[in-house]
Design an enzyme around this catalytic site. Structure first.
Site, short mmCIF file in Angstrom:
data_model
loop_
_atom_site.label_atom_id
_atom_site.label_comp_id
_atom_site.label_asym_id
_atom_site.label_seq_id
_atom_site.Cartn_x
_atom_site.Cartn_y
_atom_site.Cartn_z
N GLY A 122 0.81 -1.21 0.00
CA GLY A 122 0.00 0.00 0.00
C GLY A 122 0.84 1.26 0.00
CD GLU A 124 -35.14 -13.23 -5.47
OE1 GLU A 124 -35.95 -14.14 -5.73
OE2 GLU A 124 -35.08 -12.17 -6.12
CG HIS A 126 -33.66 -33.89 6.86
ND1 HIS A 126 -32.35 -34.19 6.56
CD2 HIS A 126 -33.81 -34.18 8.19
CE1 HIS A 126 -31.74 -34.67 7.64
NE2 HIS A 126 -32.60 -34.66 8.64
CB SER A 145 -42.75 -11.56 -14.01
OG SER A 145 -42.69 -12.08 -15.31
CG HIS A 203 9.74 16.83 1.63
ND1 HIS A 203 9.67 15.45 1.68
CD2 HIS A 203 10.54 17.13 0.57
CE1 HIS A 203 10.40 14.93 0.71
NE2 HIS A 203 10.94 15.93 0.02
CE LYS A 263 -42.94 -15.61 -10.76
NZ LYS A 263 -41.85 -15.25 -9.84
CB VAL A 264 -45.08 -9.82 -5.71
CG1 VAL A 264 -44.19 -9.05 -4.74
CG2 VAL A 264 -46.13 -8.89 -6.31
#
Length: 463
Positions: A96, A328, A185, A315, A126, A321-322
């Site tokens: 760095g 997500e 499961h 969509s 400086h 559609k929702v």
């Protein structure tokens, strides 16, 4: 363009740039990604340089006028006034050094301006002798990583996780009496309440926050004072401790000098540990978000035990559609943080002798992970969790159709008979109550009392 000079000779630099020759060389050498250090990292560099000037001036290491101008210029860097002058790619020299030099040059030239000079003609401050006094890139950059991470965790991530935990806990209380089918499961299991599920989520977030908080003491230990290789060459006695004390006073955070500067500069174990805690939070948030999208699936042909807030059309071809977009989003953030952790872990492994040579990568990924998790937690809480509604009737319907409720009868009819009843109920479409009564294992009143779905969620043996 103007001509600037460094130890390697002349180089052309844009007229309006506060940075100088060494920064320009790095700009030319590393046209890799267009990724730049975040605001937090620049803030930390400004903090370090300002504190160093506030110590070096009164101690007589730098003239009082120059130190004051450097302190003011560094404060401008810290406060975000000169962010456009930090132009370097993340993928650069592994120490760095280029970014430390970038800070030194910008602050020196701005300090020259503040003292009434013209840095294109005569530099009154400086970058190496004054701004970088008593320091090296090799202790400044690891210090900046820790300082930036501490501030981001304390100011952004911990509050976001605290608020998300509170929102989930509030939903747990709201849903305390909503009985539903448990699932293991992805298959039917004994009943739970929706409140119990949400309380588990709240506890996950609380424990994740606590894990993150436990790494703070490690991150609050700073490498500053080791200079080039950990020996502290060219750092006057007491200088690093005084600079760190000033940094602590400015921020209110308990920063302290590293006990072992060789460890602090050659290894990045504290950042790897911190990233591990962030990864744990990420996978917890993934699990919660994924559960919520499963629980809300449908709305007609899925589980549909809860309803998430409707935020946008789902969509371009299917009207009405929702989708569970907030879940997500969180899942993608979690994937990115887990990927960042892999890069940080491998970066931490690449400490060679007295220096780690992957520090810009570690800095970028660590700070990105903190920011992503904080932003995702806040947005997820505000735009999803707070608006979740329980579909009480649907949850009860599925719980009552669940043949695994026969488990509550095990102490009274035995596991094997319970398995017979469950299989026969599934094959015939009948309920286990009728089959158990029909086979004479228990009478109707006993079965009705034992198959109390709400009572099953409270544990113990139902007598």
């Amino acid at each position: 363009m103007r001509i600037e000079r460094d130890s390697m000779g002349e180089v052309q630099v844009p007229d309006d740039a506060l940075y100088g020759a060494s920064t320009q060389r790095a700009v030319d050498n590393f046209p890799i990604s267009d990724l730049r250090f975040s605001r937090r990292m620049i803030w930390a560099l400004g903090l370090i340089k300002g504190s160093a000037a506030r110590v070096s001036g009164p101690a007589g290491h730098v003239s009082a006028e120059t130190a004051k101008a450097i302190s003011s210029a560094a404060d401008e860097v810290r406060d975000g006034m000169l962010d456009d002058q930090f132009v370097l790619d993340i993928f650069q020299t592994g120490s760095g050094t280029s970014s430390n030099t970038n800070a030194n040059e910008v602050i020196a030239n701005r300090a020259t301006q503040l003292m009434g000079g013209t840095f294109t003609e005569e530099k009154l401050a400086h970058p190496n002798d004054h701004v970088n006094f008593g320091q090296s890139s090799n202790d400044v950059i690891p210090t900046a990583i820790h300082v930036a991470a501490v501030a981001a965790i304390r100011e952004d991530l911990v509050p976001a996780l605290t608020n998300l935990e509170a929102a989930l806990a509030a939903k747990a209380q709201e849903f305390d009496d909503v009985v539903k089918s448990g699932r293991t499961h992805l298959m039917d299991a004994t009943p739970v309440t929706l409140g119990q599920e949400f309380n588990g989520y709240a506890t996950q977030i609380r424990k994740g926050r606590e894990r993150v908080e436990r790494v703070l003491p490690e991150l609050e230990e700073l490498a500053l004072g080791g200079t080039a290789v950990g020996t502290g060459l060219n750092a006057p006695d007491g200088f690093p401790a005084a600079v760190i004390a000033d940094m602590a006073a400015v921020t209110g955070y308990p920063f302290r000098e590293a006990d072992d500067h060789f460890e602090a500069q050659a290894m990045k174990d504290a950042t790897v540990s911190a990233s591990g805690a962030l990864k744990t939070v990420a996978q917890s948030m993934f699990k919660i978000a994924n559960d919520l999208r499963w629980l809300s699936s449908g709305p007609r042909t899925g589980i549909a035990e809860i309803q998430l807030p409707s935020l946008q059309p789902g969509s371009s071809i299917m009207p009405g559609k929702v989708n569970p977009v907030m879940s997500e989003m969180v899942m993608q953030v979690a994937a990115q943080v887990i990927g960042n952790d892999s890069a940080i872990t491998w970066g931490g492994a690449n400490g060679n002798f007295e220096l780690n040579v992957m520090m810009p990568l570690i800095a970028h990924n660590l700070l990105e992970s903190i920011s992503l998790l904080a932003n995702a937690a806040d947005t997820f809480r505000e735009r999803c969790v707070d608006g979740i509604v329980a579909n009480v009737d649907r949850a009860r319907e599925l719980a009552e159709a669940n043949i695994i409720v026969v488990t509550a009868l095990n102490p009274h009819i035995g596991y094997d008979n319970g398995a017979i009843a469950a299989k026969e109920a599934f094959a015939s479409g009948r309920n286990v109550r009728d089959i158990v009564v029909e086979k004479g294992w228990l009478d109707a009143a006993q079965v009705d009392e034992l198959l109390d779905i709400k009572r099953m969620t409270e544990g113990g043996v139902i007598e």
